[in-house]
Design an enzyme around this catalytic site. Structure first.
Site, short mmCIF file in Angstrom:
data_model
loop_
_atom_site.label_atom_id
_atom_site.label_comp_id
_atom_site.label_asym_id
_atom_site.label_seq_id
_atom_site.Cartn_x
_atom_site.Cartn_y
_atom_site.Cartn_z
N ILE A 252 -7.98 -4.67 5.26
CA ILE A 252 -6.95 -4.43 4.27
C ILE A 252 -7.66 -4.08 2.97
O ILE A 252 -8.83 -4.41 2.78
CB ILE A 252 -5.99 -5.63 4.09
CG1 ILE A 252 -6.76 -6.92 3.77
CG2 ILE A 252 -5.11 -5.82 5.30
CD1 ILE A 252 -5.84 -8.13 3.56
N ASP A 253 -6.96 -3.38 2.10
CA ASP A 253 -7.58 -2.88 0.88
C ASP A 253 -8.08 -4.01 -0.02
O ASP A 253 -7.58 -5.14 0.04
CB ASP A 253 -6.58 -2.03 0.09
CG ASP A 253 -6.10 -0.83 0.87
OD1 ASP A 253 -6.86 -0.33 1.72
OD2 ASP A 253 -4.95 -0.40 0.64
N LYS A 254 -9.02 -3.69 -0.87
CA LYS A 254 -9.59 -4.66 -1.80
C LYS A 254 -8.50 -5.40 -2.57
O LYS A 254 -8.53 -6.63 -2.68
CB LYS A 254 -10.52 -3.95 -2.78
CG LYS A 254 -11.05 -4.84 -3.90
CD LYS A 254 -11.83 -4.04 -4.93
CE LYS A 254 -12.21 -4.91 -6.12
NZ LYS A 254 -12.92 -4.14 -7.16
N THR B 140 -5.31 -5.68 -1.90
CA THR B 140 -4.24 -6.23 -1.08
C THR B 140 -4.70 -7.58 -0.57
O THR B 140 -5.82 -7.71 -0.07
CB THR B 140 -3.92 -5.30 0.11
OG1 THR B 140 -3.48 -4.03 -0.39
CG2 THR B 140 -2.84 -5.88 0.99
N ARG C 23 1.22 1.96 1.15
CA ARG C 23 1.15 2.53 -0.19
C ARG C 23 1.52 4.01 -0.17
O ARG C 23 2.26 4.50 -1.04
CB ARG C 23 -0.26 2.33 -0.75
CG ARG C 23 -0.64 0.85 -0.89
CD ARG C 23 -2.13 0.66 -1.10
NE ARG C 23 -2.58 1.25 -2.34
CZ ARG C 23 -3.87 1.37 -2.67
NH1 ARG C 23 -4.82 0.97 -1.84
NH2 ARG C 23 -4.21 1.90 -3.82
#
Length: 321
Positions: free
Chosen positions: A153-155, A157, A254
């Protein structure tokens, strides 16, 4: 030889990463550009493949070709992946919110602001650094940089990730992700009032042709992406939603929310430049994760409440109505 994933967030395909220089045959669909065809049948990025083509590490019928070469039915395509660079990733004593752990796997609630694995510009302070300090027996399938990492998962998130301790667990869990049988749901706050109580975005995602740092809904050189969303609460200018993924493309929620003209609040890449609450990063949390345990066959479901920063935004929204 070691099997590695060259991962995007889906990790849909295997390709063997050799311990030394050697060539592998790859079967691709005819009629497409060489770089596009290879990107679709592996999980290597198109830019990485183009770099290999420039280095003449891709051969068609034993001859180098350009990236725009159209693949023919009888072509024999070979690819040479350079051996992985051996880098030391050091264990670091960092806080870890471990939701579940056994001999095969861990489920971790990643905080917002933490990168999942080391990469240029972030060689320390990552989830992998913390995991190496916590336990030494992580799956080696993704090499020294991404031990145990099956999905990301994104930084900015927050939320749940499953991490493999053994290669067998890694293979089983990666197969479930490939088959889209891993359940993942998120909570988010998005701009604007979503009029419908629920909906589905079925729109392919690929690299944004105008900005290579971004993803976008595009219909060439893209991969299918499906997001279901459900309205949880509406505020004056924002909506809290639950998002459920059928697929797991890079930045999927997103991108899909921005495509609907309801970008995630605080998203620095796909949302408005003006940040009304001054938060760092998007208000997006991986809340629920479910999968079949690779050893026991039991279906396991985990839930993690949104972090304090997420709850603070909700409180501000409720007070502003």
């Amino acid at each position: 030889m070691t099997n590695h994933y060259f991962e995007d967030e889906t990790q849909d395909h295997f390709i063997e990463e050799p311990d030394s220089e050697e060539w592998q045959f790859v079967q691709v669909a005819p009629g497409q550009r060489l770089d596009t065809a290879l990107a679709e049948c592996t999980s290597l990025s198109r830019s990485y493949i183009q770099n290999l083509i420039q280095q003449e590490r891709v051969l068609v019928n034993s001859q180098p070709k350009k990236a725009n070469y159209r693949v023919q039915e009888e072509d024999r395509i070979e690819i040479s992946i350079p051996p992985a660079q051996k880098l030391d990733v050091l264990p670091e004593e960092l806080p870890l919110d471990i939701v579940y752990e056994d001999d095969d796997l861990l489920v971790v609630n990643k905080p917002q602001g933490m990168v999942v694995h080391p990469a240029p510009g972030a060689w320390s302070g990552t989830l992998v650094n913390a995991l190496l300090y916590h336990c030494q027996n992580l799956s080696g399938i993704n090499g020294v940089i991404r031990p145990g990492i099956i999905h990301r998962i994104d930084k900015d998130t927050s939320g749940l990730l499953v991490v493999a301790k053994t290669d067998d667990a890694h293979h089983h869990l990666a197969h479930q992700i490939k088959e889209h049988s891993v359940g993942r749901s998120y909570r988010a706050v998005v701009h604007g009032l979503m009029s419908e109580p629920s909906g589905t975005v079925d729109a392919p995602i690929g690299r944004d042709p105008k900005d290579r740092k971004k993803m976008a809904v595009v219909f060439k050189n893209s991969r299918n992406a499906v997001t279901h969303y459900y309205v949880l609460e509406r505020f004056m200018q924002f909506t809290e939603i639950k998002a459920v993924l059928d697929t797991g493309r890079t930045h999927q929620i997103r991108v899909h929310m921005a495509y609907l003209k309801h970008p995630v609040l605080g998203d620095p890449l796909y949302g408005p430049k003006k940040n009304p609450f001054g938060m760092t990063g998007q208000v997006l949390h991986a809340e629920t994760l479910s999968f079949i345990h690779p050893r026991t066959g039991e279906k396991m479901t985990f839930t993690a409440d949104p972090p304090e920063s997420f709850r603070d935004v909700l409180e501000k929204l409720k007070n502003s109505d």
